[in-house]
Design a protein around this motif. Structure first.
Motif, PDB file in Angstrom:
ATOM      1  N   UNK A 157      50.497  41.811  51.646  1.00  0.00           N
ATOM      2  CA  UNK A 157      49.704  40.618  51.962  1.00  0.00           C
ATOM      3  C   UNK A 157      48.261  41.007  52.261  1.00  0.00           C
ATOM      4  N   UNK A 158      48.063  42.075  53.035  1.00  0.00           N
ATOM      5  CA  UNK A 158      46.695  42.539  53.327  1.00  0.00           C
ATOM      6  C   UNK A 158      46.006  43.040  52.063  1.00  0.00           C
ATOM      7  N   UNK A 159      46.750  43.753  51.190  1.00  0.00           N
ATOM      8  CA  UNK A 159      46.162  44.252  49.941  1.00  0.00           C
ATOM      9  C   UNK A 159      45.738  43.080  49.059  1.00  0.00           C
ATOM     10  N   UNK A 182      39.073  39.183  48.197  1.00  0.00           N
ATOM     11  CA  UNK A 182      37.705  39.297  48.712  1.00  0.00           C
ATOM     12  C   UNK A 182      36.850  40.165  47.777  1.00  0.00           C
ATOM     13  N   UNK A 183      37.436  41.239  47.245  1.00  0.00           N
ATOM     14  CA  UNK A 183      36.701  42.102  46.312  1.00  0.00           C
ATOM     15  C   UNK A 183      36.342  41.322  45.054  1.00  0.00           C
ATOM     16  N   UNK A 184      37.267  40.499  44.570  1.00  0.00           N
ATOM     17  CA  UNK A 184      36.980  39.683  43.394  1.00  0.00           C
ATOM     18  C   UNK A 184      35.840  38.714  43.670  1.00  0.00           C
ATOM     19  N   UNK A 207      32.077  38.623  41.839  1.00  0.00           N
ATOM     20  CA  UNK A 207      31.467  37.415  41.280  1.00  0.00           C
ATOM     21  C   UNK A 207      30.061  37.201  41.814  1.00  0.00           C
ATOM     22  N   UNK A 208      29.891  37.393  43.130  1.00  0.00           N
ATOM     23  CA  UNK A 208      28.552  37.258  43.721  1.00  0.00           C
ATOM     24  C   UNK A 208      27.604  38.298  43.135  1.00  0.00           C
ATOM     25  N   UNK A 209      28.079  39.535  43.034  1.00  0.00           N
ATOM     26  CA  UNK A 209      27.243  40.604  42.483  1.00  0.00           C
ATOM     27  C   UNK A 209      26.836  40.280  41.045  1.00  0.00           C
ATOM     28  N   UNK A 210      27.761  39.774  40.281  1.00  0.00           N
ATOM     29  CA  UNK A 210      27.451  39.417  38.890  1.00  0.00           C
ATOM     30  C   UNK A 210      26.386  38.324  38.844  1.00  0.00           C
ATOM     31  N   UNK A 211      26.548  37.274  39.643  1.00  0.00           N
ATOM     32  CA  UNK A 211      25.573  36.175  39.637  1.00  0.00           C
ATOM     33  C   UNK A 211      24.214  36.618  40.144  1.00  0.00           C
ATOM     34  N   UNK A 212      24.185  37.459  41.164  1.00  0.00           N
ATOM     35  CA  UNK A 212      22.916  37.811  41.809  1.00  0.00           C
ATOM     36  C   UNK A 212      22.207  39.002  41.167  1.00  0.00           C
ATOM     37  N   UNK A 213      22.954  39.947  40.589  1.00  0.00           N
ATOM     38  CA  UNK A 213      22.328  41.169  40.080  1.00  0.00           C
ATOM     39  C   UNK A 213      22.435  41.319  38.557  1.00  0.00           C
TER      40      UNK A 213
END
Length: 175
Positions: free
Chosen positions: A30-32, A38-40, A44-50
């Protein structure tokens, strides 16, 4: 099958340990899953921003000017071909056809003169298109293939043309 009391206690402890291990594994999974989710989201944020802005900037800086220049070059080549080459080829074909027609007329007159001497009238009828039409069509097809080949050469991918400039070192990497 009868078990001794000692064996039953050992089996109960073993079953209890296995159940505890199973629960721990379920918690770990469950933690994994939560970490992976969260990593996904962060990717997504990294892709949109960078990543997306850099790709867009690279396209506008390197690819688009090359495509526009290629389009202008292809248009110029087309205008040159249509304005200079086709009229010259057409003129040459027309001249060759005129010479052939003149020679045919002279031959027909000579033949008609010889036939008139024998008092028989010969009527020569043209049957279909002549060799000049076939030559003109073949040259037109060859010219169209040449234009298509020039356009293909202009638009084909050439890896050596798109060499990216080196990026300057960031101040964080120097310090």
């Amino acid at each position: 099958m009868s078990l001794t009391r000692k064996r039953k206690k050992e089996l109960d402890r073993l079953r209890s340990a296995a159940e505890d291990l199973w629960e721990q594994q379920q918690d770990l999974l469950a933690r994994a899953n939560a970490v992976a989710k969260e990593a996904s989201k962060q990717v997504g944020h990294l892709h949109r921003e960078e990543v997306a802005p850099r790709v867009r900037e690279g396209y506008h800086q390197y690819v688009r000017p090359g495509m526009e220049a290629t389009g202008r070059l292809a248009g110029s080549a087309k205008e040159r071909f249509v304005g200079d080459v086709l009229p010259a080829v057409g003129s040459a074909i027309g001249t060759a056809m005129s010479v052939a027609d003149y020679a045919r007329d002279a031959r027909d007159r000579a033949y008609a003169g010889a036939r008139a001497a024998t008092s028989r009238k010969v009527v020569v009828e043209k049957s279909g298109h002549g060799a000049g039409s076939a030559i003109a069509v073949i040259l037109g097809v060859i010219a169209a293939c040449g234009v298509l080949y020039a356009v293909w050469q202009t638009f084909r991918a050439d890896d050596e043309l798109w060499v990216a400039d080196e990026e300057p070192a960031s101040p964080a990497a120097e310090g």
